[in-house]
Design an enzyme around this catalytic site. Structure first.
Site, PDB file in Angstrom:
ATOM      1  N   GLY A  71       0.814  -1.218   0.000  1.00 32.76           N
ATOM      2  CA  GLY A  71       0.000   0.000   0.000  1.00 32.76           C
ATOM      3  C   GLY A  71       0.845   1.263   0.000  1.00 32.76           C
ATOM      4  O   GLY A  71       0.541   2.243  -0.685  1.00 32.76           O
ATOM      5  N   CYS A  72       1.935   1.234   0.750  1.00 27.82           N
ATOM      6  CA  CYS A  72       2.813   2.408   0.845  1.00 27.82           C
ATOM      7  C   CYS A  72       3.548   2.639  -0.464  1.00 27.82           C
ATOM      8  O   CYS A  72       3.755   3.780  -0.879  1.00 27.82           O
ATOM      9  CB  CYS A  72       3.790   2.243   2.001  1.00 27.82           C
ATOM     10  SG  CYS A  72       2.940   2.079   3.589  1.00 27.82           S
ATOM     11  N   THR A  73       3.924   1.567  -1.136  1.00 33.68           N
ATOM     12  CA  THR A  73       4.560   1.667  -2.448  1.00 33.68           C
ATOM     13  C   THR A  73       3.581   2.263  -3.450  1.00 33.68           C
ATOM     14  O   THR A  73       3.927   3.169  -4.209  1.00 33.68           O
ATOM     15  CB  THR A  73       5.051   0.277  -2.910  1.00 33.68           C
ATOM     16  OG1 THR A  73       6.028  -0.187  -1.968  1.00 33.68           O
ATOM     17  CG2 THR A  73       5.650   0.331  -4.296  1.00 33.68           C
TER      18      THR A  73
END
Length: 180
Positions: A71-73
Site C-alpha cells: 500500500g505504501c509503495t
C-alpha cells in the site's frame, strides 16, 4: 418478526455509520484551522527539513506505515506520478513514516521518488498528530494526510486514505482551495 429484526438491523447499521461519520468529522475538526506542528526531520538523503521552510507553499504531509509495503509503495507511486502537477500548484509533498533514514533511502531509490520522505523514527511529528499505532513490539504511523496552506495552517485532515486515488484527491483539493 422478520420485519422487526430487519428494521432493528438497519437502525443499528445506520447508527454505526453515523458514529463513524461523526468520529471522522470530529477528527477533521480537531486539526482544521490550527497551525501545523513545528518539526525538524531528516529526509532519505540526510537533509534536514523544517515546517517553517515551506511557508508560502502548500505542504502535503502524508504519513504512511512502512517502507516497501504494498500500500505504501502504491501511494508513493501515485504522488510520484502527479508530482509535477503538485509543483505547478505551489505544493511540496513530504512523505513521513517511522522508518529510519537508511530505510527511506533504499525505498526512495527503488521507486525513484522525486520528493522528500522524512524519517520520524523518534515519533516526533506522528506523536504531535496522535497517529502512532502500537502493534505490540512495533509502532507505525497510521495512513493519514494533513494538507497545510501557504500560511502554515491545516486546511484538511484525511483520516481515511485510498492508496490508489489519494494523491489525485489531495491535488484536486489544493487546486480547489487555491481558488478560494
Amino acid at each position: 418478526m422478520v420485519c422487526i429484526s430487519t428494521t432493528i438491523g438497519f437502525s443499528m447499521l445506520s447508527h454505526a455509520e453515523n458514529t463513524l461519520l461523526s468520529q471522522s468529522n470530529d477528527q477533521q475538526k480537531q486539526w482544521v484551522g490550527k497551525p501545523a506542528p513545528a518539526f525538524k526531520l531528516q529526509d532519505q538523503n540526510g537533509k534536514w527539513h523544517e515546517a517553517s521552510q515551506y511557508k508560502g507553499k502548500w505542504m502535503v504531509l502524508y504519513f504512511y506505515p512502512k517502507d516497501n509495503s504494498p500500500g505504501c509503495t502504491q501511494e508513493a507511486n501515485q504522488f510520484k506520478a502527479l508530482y509535477p502537477q503538485f509543483i505547478k500548484s505551489n505544493a511540496v509533498v513530504l512523505g513521513v513514516s517511522l522508518d529510519d533514514v537508511q530505510s527511506h533511502q533504499k525505498f526512495s531509490e527503488k521507486l525513484g521518488l522525486p520528493f522528500p520522505i522524512l524519517a520520524d523514527s523518534n515519533h516526533q511529528l506522528a506523536d504531535q498528530f496522535g497517529i502512532v499505532r502500537n502493534l505490540g513490539i512495533a509502532k507505525i504511523a497510521k495512513r493519514e494526510t494533513f494538507l497545510v496552506d501557504p500560511q502554515g495552517n491545516i486546511v484538511y485532515h484525511y483520516s481515511s486514505v485510498n492508496t490508489q486515488t489519494h494523491a489525485n484527491q489531495v491535488l484536486a483539493d489544493i487546486q480547489k482551495f487555491s481558488k478560494k
